[in-house]
Write an enzyme that holds these catalytic residues in place. Sequence first.
Site: not given
Ligand code: ATP
Ligand code: GLA
Ligand code: MG
Length: 520
Positions: A51, A58, A211, A257
């Site tokens: 998304r 936050h 999310d 991050s």
């Molecule tokens: P944000 O939460 O900031 O929107 P994000 O969800 O991409 O970003 P994180 O919450 O740190 O970042 O999650 C990333 C972790 O999710 C990866 O390090 C991995 O462990 C897992 N992950 C996500 N997609 C995959 C995938 N396609 N295959 C395996 N693991 C995955």
């Molecule tokens: C991450 C978290 C969400 C939200 C955002 C910031 O993506 O998973 O729940 O808090 O940060 O808005």
């Molecule tokens: Mg995440």
Amino acid sequence: MDEQIPVKTSLSELYPADALTTSKKRWKNLISKFQSEFGHNPTFIARCPGRVNIIGEHIDYSLYDALPAGVVADVIIAVASSLAKSNQFAVAISNTNPEKFSSRNLEFKDKDSIDIDAAKHEWTNYFKAGLKGALPLLSKANPDFRQSNLEILVDGTVPTGGGLSSSAAFVCASALSVLYGNGVHSITKRSLTELAIVSERSVGVNSGGMDQSASVCSESGKALHVAFYPQLSVEPVSFPKTDPPLTFMIAQSFVASDKHVTGPVCYNLRVVEVTLAAEYIAAKLGLKLPQDSSSLGRSLRGLQEAYFASNKTNKDFSSESDRVSHMLSLVQEHLSNKNGYDRQEIATTLGISISELEERYMTTFPIHAENFLLNQRATHVYSEALRVHKFITLMKESSPSSSQESETLLKELGDLMNQSQISCREVYDCSCPELDEMCNIAREAGSYGSRLTGAGWGGCTVHLVPKDKVDDIRTAWIDKYYKTKKPDLSQEQRAEAVVVSEPGHGAMIIELQDNSEFLT
Ligand code: ATP
Ligand code: GLA
Ligand code: MG
């Protein structure tokens, strides 16, 4: 949210026309890899998108509304299941990117023994989170059920750690795989979203619910108004028709991050700060905060409700915005110290000991901080809640009939996004120089509003852009940011750096029948 997760047999309702050909290739590839890995076909594929958050950063974990949208990038999981012979069961899980995510054979003594070691950063923890969240629902559907053995192959196009919530896409798709793979075929969007919100926390990040709501409930071409109070609810919102048409660009900063690693000083710390801000003001006003569904069970939203339910004010606040504005003034009155508050001062005000304070708020998700910037954090939350309210009202109520009216509307929406970025940078401290720079470059090249999206401290930015400026903005980033600041990007990274696409559809199951277009 009470409708069911759609079950389809073809991709045409899932992806926009321009993404259909590449998507089909990718799905076929997933299935043929599944065949080589496990020696037979999967029976279905669960799919959940990442998304982008347009505004409302936050504040979900303080139970204020956000406005995300599903993206086209997603996590798809091919699944086959077979009944386990005893209470023991196994999950053979592989990834189409085995160099980064190596295969595992997970074995479980029984359905109550799903242990997740949140201290380890292990990709299968996110699957286990989905599994753990799904099990109570399975037991509810059939108290005597026996968990099936599962074969799982995961493929994701949401950049990981990039602010587009690959984690929620993966956890939601995992829970969906487990439910469907165990024979539960009617799954409401609400039940999947609610279980995924709670279960994703077991990986060690005390996240809110934006999310997972977006990943499950988004509708193609629309933003999703997600509200968390008095209960979780969603409403798809159309974008106003403007001349020139508006579009959203998403651009990566390529600053990693990792919330899991930085949680104690970034994300999880913010969750503690806003909760303590609510508790502190409540104590000053002699109010008792109600337990609620926020990450730590007490919230700034709960404070607002408790305040207006009490007889602390007899002024008439006719609208929700007036009430939130009044909360902002209470923050300045009762939490005025901008230098921050230490544990001793907070504990004394709450009438508890420091160890009780730590036990209640800093133990399940440990944090490292001595000084808590409660004024700034609460100021961001209430002011951002006001911006979301204005943004959504403008989206719903505007229908510009000339290019001049369009311009006024785009400016108003863009200003709210720009103010959100200022607040994230200066008040909530969740931006970073690279995100700020990308926003500045975009604004100079014609973006109306530019801000970080998701947790921040790196990751992605989102921009409200008139369609006729898309190329100028892309070129400006290439010349002034990617070429100069990130010269070592791979070709693949450069190709994925900037995305302009229609909001994508939420969670879906694709059944693979014998005549499926993917199996041929
Ligand atoms: P944000 O939460 O900031 O929107 P994000 O969800 O991409 O970003 P994180 O919450 O740190 O970042 O999650 C990333 C972790 O999710 C990866 O390090 C991995 O462990 C897992 N992950 C996500 N997609 C995959 C995938 N396609 N295959 C395996 N693991 C995955
Ligand atoms: C991450 C978290 C969400 C939200 C955002 C910031 O993506 O998973 O729940 O808090 O940060 O808005
Ligand atoms: Mg995440």
